[in-house]
Design a protein around this motif. Structure first.
Motif, PDB file in Angstrom:
ATOM      1  N   MET A   1      31.088  30.127  44.437  1.00 16.14           N
ATOM      2  CA  MET A   1      30.652  28.927  44.588  1.00 16.14           C
ATOM      3  C   MET A   1      30.758  28.201  43.388  1.00 16.14           C
ATOM      4  O   MET A   1      30.016  28.438  42.417  1.00 16.14           O
ATOM      5  N   LYS A   2      31.192  26.958  43.469  1.00 11.84           N
ATOM      6  CA  LYS A   2      31.311  25.800  42.291  1.00 11.84           C
ATOM      7  C   LYS A   2      30.404  24.818  42.516  1.00 11.84           C
ATOM      8  O   LYS A   2      30.145  24.410  43.863  1.00 11.84           O
ATOM      9  N   VAL A   3      30.276  23.953  41.472  1.00 12.21           N
ATOM     10  CA  VAL A   3      29.539  22.736  41.650  1.00 12.21           C
ATOM     11  C   VAL A   3      30.256  21.591  42.405  1.00 12.21           C
ATOM     12  O   VAL A   3      29.758  20.947  43.358  1.00 12.21           O
ATOM     13  N   THR A   4      31.532  21.661  42.649  1.00 14.52           N
ATOM     14  CA  THR A   4      32.211  20.926  43.497  1.00 14.52           C
ATOM     15  C   THR A   4      32.016  21.386  45.007  1.00 14.52           C
ATOM     16  O   THR A   4      32.238  20.437  45.884  1.00 14.52           O
ATOM     17  N   ASP A   5      31.555  22.584  45.337  1.00 15.22           N
ATOM     18  CA  ASP A   5      31.015  22.738  46.717  1.00 15.22           C
ATOM     19  C   ASP A   5      29.915  22.131  47.112  1.00 15.22           C
ATOM     20  O   ASP A   5      29.605  21.946  48.331  1.00 15.22           O
ATOM     21  N   LEU A   6      29.180  21.393  46.113  1.00 15.55           N
ATOM     22  CA  LEU A   6      27.883  20.849  46.681  1.00 15.55           C
ATOM     23  C   LEU A   6      28.220  19.527  47.437  1.00 15.55           C
ATOM     24  O   LEU A   6      28.976  18.791  47.009  1.00 15.55           O
ATOM     25  N   GLU A   7      27.185  19.362  48.400  1.00 15.83           N
ATOM     26  CA  GLU A   7      27.444  18.122  49.158  1.00 15.83           C
ATOM     27  C   GLU A   7      26.337  17.021  48.976  1.00 15.83           C
ATOM     28  O   GLU A   7      25.341  17.501  48.359  1.00 15.83           O
ATOM     29  N   LYS A   8      26.727  15.853  49.182  1.00 12.53           N
ATOM     30  CA  LYS A   8      25.608  14.709  48.958  1.00 12.53           C
ATOM     31  C   LYS A   8      24.362  15.139  49.573  1.00 12.53           C
ATOM     32  O   LYS A   8      24.463  15.692  50.774  1.00 12.53           O
ATOM     33  N   GLY A   9      23.242  14.674  48.781  1.00 13.11           N
ATOM     34  CA  GLY A   9      22.139  15.275  49.464  1.00 13.11           C
ATOM     35  C   GLY A   9      21.197  16.539  49.296  1.00 13.11           C
ATOM     36  O   GLY A   9      20.396  16.906  49.716  1.00 13.11           O
ATOM     37  N   GLU A  10      22.211  17.572  48.494  1.00  8.83           N
ATOM     38  CA  GLU A  10      21.746  18.680  48.116  1.00  8.83           C
ATOM     39  C   GLU A  10      20.644  18.780  47.195  1.00  8.83           C
ATOM     40  O   GLU A  10      20.114  19.871  46.820  1.00  8.83           O
ATOM     41  N   PHE A  11      20.706  17.876  46.592  1.00 11.56           N
ATOM     42  CA  PHE A  11      19.645  17.796  45.124  1.00 11.56           C
ATOM     43  C   PHE A  11      19.305  16.238  44.820  1.00 11.56           C
ATOM     44  O   PHE A  11      20.042  15.337  45.418  1.00 11.56           O
ATOM     45  N   LEU A  12      18.245  16.070  44.372  1.00 10.52           N
ATOM     46  CA  LEU A  12      17.747  14.564  43.975  1.00 10.52           C
ATOM     47  C   LEU A  12      18.722  13.944  42.874  1.00 10.52           C
ATOM     48  O   LEU A  12      19.123  15.069  42.004  1.00 10.52           O
ATOM     49  N   PRO A  13      18.977  12.898  42.908  1.00 11.47           N
ATOM     50  CA  PRO A  13      19.807  12.382  41.651  1.00 11.47           C
ATOM     51  C   PRO A  13      19.468  12.472  40.199  1.00 11.47           C
ATOM     52  O   PRO A  13      20.075  12.673  39.410  1.00 11.47           O
ATOM     53  N   TYR A  14      18.049  12.664  40.128  1.00 11.90           N
ATOM     54  CA  TYR A  14      17.528  13.142  38.816  1.00 11.90           C
ATOM     55  C   TYR A  14      18.168  14.337  38.121  1.00 11.90           C
ATOM     56  O   TYR A  14      18.455  14.150  37.040  1.00 11.90           O
ATOM     57  N   PHE A  15      18.491  15.159  39.447  1.00  9.61           N
ATOM     58  CA  PHE A  15      19.101  16.757  38.444  1.00  9.61           C
ATOM     59  C   PHE A  15      20.688  16.441  38.323  1.00  9.61           C
ATOM     60  O   PHE A  15      21.019  17.321  37.859  1.00  9.61           O
ATOM     61  N   GLN A  16      21.159  15.476  38.614  1.00  6.45           N
ATOM     62  CA  GLN A  16      22.594  15.153  38.560  1.00  6.45           C
ATOM     63  C   GLN A  16      23.096  15.474  37.071  1.00  6.45           C
ATOM     64  O   GLN A  16      24.230  16.216  36.723  1.00  6.45           O
ATOM     65  N   THR A  17      22.506  14.950  35.863  1.00  5.01           N
ATOM     66  CA  THR A  17      22.680  15.237  34.688  1.00  5.01           C
ATOM     67  C   THR A  17      22.664  16.632  34.231  1.00  5.01           C
ATOM     68  O   THR A  17      23.658  17.105  33.504  1.00  5.01           O
ATOM     69  N   TYR A  18      21.800  17.452  34.808  1.00  5.07           N
ATOM     70  CA  TYR A  18      21.872  18.876  34.498  1.00  5.07           C
ATOM     71  C   TYR A  18      22.969  19.495  35.301  1.00  5.07           C
ATOM     72  O   TYR A  18      23.869  20.495  34.574  1.00  5.07           O
ATOM     73  N   ILE A  19      23.281  19.297  36.497  1.00  3.87           N
ATOM     74  CA  ILE A  19      24.360  19.858  37.198  1.00  3.87           C
ATOM     75  C   ILE A  19      25.809  19.473  36.807  1.00  3.87           C
ATOM     76  O   ILE A  19      26.684  20.301  36.628  1.00  3.87           O
TER      77      ILE A  19
END
Length: 171
Positions: A1-19
Motif C-alpha cells: 500500500m502506497k500513499v497514492t492509494d489513499l482516497e480523499k477523506g481518509e485523513f484531515l487536511p492538517y495531516f497532508q504535510t506529513y503524508i
C-alpha cells in the motif's frame, strides 16, 4: 500500500504535510526504513545538542524523540481500534502537555532510542496483521475521520517532519 492509494477523506487536511513526506514508499517498508534512518540520525547528533532548544518554549531534541514515541503509540492505538471496527470516537491529545510530562531530558539517548525501537517494532508488527479491508477502516480521532492506513503514513511522515526541523533549527 502506497500513499497514492489513499482516497480523499481518509485523513484531515492538517495531516497532508506529513503524508506528503512519504513519497512512493510502501507503508511497512517506510516504517522499517524510518526505524533505521531515525536511529542513525539521532545517534549522529552531537551530545551537546540533545538538550538544546533553539528558542524558549521549544522542545529539545530529546523531547522530540519522546514526542515521536508518544505520538506513534497514540496513532498505532487508534489504528488498532479502527482496524478492529471499534466505532467509539477517540479523543485528541495535547502533544505539548505530553512533552512537558515526559522527563525526556533526564533520560539517556540510548534509553530513548531503545524505547523508540521497541515502539516502532510493535507498530510494524501491528501493521503486518492488517489486511486490505482493515487498512481501509476509518474511525474518528480528535476532530475528524482517519483511516488505518493513513495513520501508518502519518507515523512515517511525522518522524520525517521532525527530523527535517532538527536539521534546520537545531544543528
Amino acid at each position: 500500500m502506497k500513499v497514492t492509494d489513499l482516497e480523499k477523506g481518509e485523513f484531515l487536511p492538517y495531516f497532508q504535510t506529513y503524508i506528503d513526506r512519504i513519497g512512493e514508499l510502501i507503508l511497512v517498508d517506510g516504517l522499517e526504513d524510518g526505524l533505521k534512518n531515525v536511529i542513525s540520525f539521532f545517534k549522529s547528533i552531537p551530545e551537546d545538542k540533545l538538550e538544546y532548544s533553539y528558542e524558549a518554549n521549544k522542545w529539545t531534541v530529546k523531547e522530540i524523540i519522546s514526542h515521536l514515541i508518544d505520538s506513534e503509540r497514540v496513532f498505532a492505538y487508534r489504528a488498532m481500534r479502527f482496524a478492529r471496527k471499534d466505532k467509539t470516537a477517540v479523543a485528541g491529545f495535547d502533544e505539548n502537555d505530553y512533552a512537558k510530562e515526559s522527563y525526556a531530558n533526564t533520560r539517556t539517548l540510548e534509553d530513548l532510542l531503545e524505547e523508540y525501537t521497541l515502539v516502532r517494532q510493535s507498530t510494524i508488527a501491528l501493521y503486518n496483521t492488517f489486511g486490505a479491508d482493515a487498512s481501509r477502516s476509518v474511525g474518528v480521532a480528535g476532530s475528524g475521520e482517519v483511516s488505518v492506513r493513513a495513520l501508518g503514513f502519518l507515523i512515517a511522515g511525522h518522524e520525517k517532519h521532525h527530523c527535517e526541523i532538527i536539521k534546520e533549527r537545531y544543528l
